[in-house]
Design a protein around this motif. Structure first.
Motif, PDB file in Angstrom:
ATOM      1  N   ALA A  42     -21.593 -21.483   7.421  1.00 11.95           N
ATOM      2  CA  ALA A  42     -21.793 -22.478   6.365  1.00 11.95           C
ATOM      3  C   ALA A  42     -21.813 -23.856   6.997  1.00 11.95           C
ATOM      4  N   ARG A  83     -14.978 -20.688   9.643  1.00  8.86           N
ATOM      5  CA  ARG A  83     -16.268 -21.040   9.051  1.00  8.86           C
ATOM      6  C   ARG A  83     -17.345 -21.248  10.104  1.00  8.86           C
ATOM      7  N   ARG A 133     -27.643 -19.497   8.589  1.00 14.80           N
ATOM      8  CA  ARG A 133     -26.894 -20.234   7.555  1.00 14.80           C
ATOM      9  C   ARG A 133     -26.769 -21.721   7.886  1.00 14.80           C
ATOM     10  N   ARG A 171     -25.954 -21.384   1.187  1.00 13.70           N
ATOM     11  CA  ARG A 171     -24.558 -20.962   1.065  1.00 13.70           C
ATOM     12  C   ARG A 171     -24.377 -19.988  -0.091  1.00 13.70           C
TER      13      ARG A 171
END
Length: 400
Positions: free
Chosen positions: A302, A231, A324, A138
């Motif tokens: 994330a 996100r 990610r 992150r």
């Protein structure tokens, strides 16, 4: 080395009941070598609550509290959510003293009750372990990184053993000073009984779910599971499908809700992408959607170690994950080149290529699905319990 008590009295300090962790607690409670007691900061999630990111009222269709010893230390915080500052329970000290644990396990390193448990263990010379899913993927501000360099390293000095849920998490521990010989794999658990039953009944569940969502039997289905938030980048799946060039058309199936629901629907309609939106799907219905799918797609920017990867592996799905997502690694639940393919986050063209590759190759898709099943068997709940035992043995052997 000191003689290990039999059974070991293990206290777990955690903010609130979390549906994925309940099978873990039941498995520990059933182990003859462990006497378990869970101290919850608050009964968040026991009753229905509104999840802001999911934008849904959630009431889990499962028994969250049966099969293990537990107690609550306080009431639900005013905002209904857990945070770094809440729950904050002064009752931890007397309740830990009453249980008199041989070892204490906490989640993470950035929550008020974790600090309370650390200080109680330090004063009473009780060894402390931690488990979490933090990783180094992150993006963080320079200030945050500087603070963590000091604070996290100091906190980690208080832990006798570290339970890692995957490769990226183990790397996080090691980066902040945890010795590798005190890091033990303890995979996050899922409702394994339910998912293994769904795998055994996959053909019937697949047909039923496809009928429910009007998906053809021979369609290739790319499944997105989770909160439809910025996100998690759900629209990236739509954008990628709009760029696919393979001979087999792919249907997107979204299980979840959130502020990106309407943008995803609008983009799918505009681009002519075949998509179904199931909204929030409760835990008892979700296995059928995995059974209906041919691949999991998780484009999140994330996500430390999403349990959807374990659920997918248990059903036997290949996975397409952004770089990610912290569940990808050589010994983790999603193994690049084996049961998973990884693409750069936000690169929808790269994702489109991978979708085309899997959609057009039945043999490869099946082989990756089989590999998912094999990997899940390596990282099932018995591996989680074994990791706890290794951590306990190390924690008890270290000087107080």
């Amino acid at each position: 080395m000191p003689t290990r008590p039999a059974p070991v009295r293990l206290a777990i300090v955690v903010t609130h009941p979390i549906q994925h962790f309940v099978p873990f607690y039941r498995a520990l409670a059933a182990d003859p070598g462990i006497e378990l007691h869970v101290l919850y900061g608050a009964p968040i999630g026991v009753k229905s609550y509104f999840d802001k990111e999911m934008q849904s009222e959630i009431s889990w269709n499962m028994d969250m509290l049966g099969g293990y010893s537990h107690e609550f230390l306080g009431e639900v915080p005013a905002n209904g959510q857990s945070s770094v500052r809440a729950p904050n329970s002064p009752e931890i000290a007397p309740r830990l003293k009453a249980f008199d644990p041989d070892v204490v396990l906490v989640y993470g390193h950035a929550q008020a009750n974790v600090y309370r448990a650390i200080w109680w263990c330090r004063r009473n010379k009780v060894p402390l372990m931690t488990i979490g899913d933090s990783e180094l993927l992150r993006q963080r501000t320079t200030t945050t990184r500087m603070v963590k360099e000091v604070v996290v390293r100091q906190i980690f000095r208080r832990y006798s053993a570290f339970l890692s849920v995957g490769d990226r998490n183990a790397d996080f521990y090691a980066y902040y000073g945890a010795p590798r010989d005190r890091i033990f794999r303890c995979p996050f658990t899922i409702d394994e009984i339910t998912y293994r039953a769904a795998k055994a009944n996959r053909a019937a569940l697949r047909a039923e779910a496809r009928r429910a969502y009007d998906i053809a039997d021979d369609a290739i289905v790319a499944l997105f599971v989770g909160k439809l938030s910025s996100r998690k980048r759900p629209v990236d799946l739509i954008e990628a499908l709009a760029q696919t060039k393979g001979s087999r058309k792919v249907t997107a199936l979204f299980a979840g809700n959130g502020e990106q629901m309407e943008p995803a629907k609008a983009r799918a309609a505009q681009a002519g992408v075949d998509a179904r939106f199931a909204g929030f799907v409760n835990v008892d219905k979700l296995p059928a959607l995995y059974a209906a799918a041919d691949m999991l797609v998780h484009p999140s920017q994330a996500d430390p170690h999403p349990l959807i990867c374990s659920e997918s592996a248990c059903i036997g799905l290949p996975m397409l994950l952004s770089d990610r997502v912290g569940a990808a690694g050589p010994t983790d639940i999603a193994r690049p080149g084996e049961n998973a393919l990884v693409f750069p986050c936000a690169d929808t063209a790269a994702l489109a290529v991978l979708i085309d590759e899997l959609a057009g190759d039945d043999t490869r898709r099946a082989a990756m699905g089989t590999r998912s099943l094999e990997i899940f068997d390596e990282l099932d709940i018995s591996a989680s319990v074994a990791g706890v035992h290794r951590g306990i043995d190390t924690a008890l052997a270290r000087p107080r």
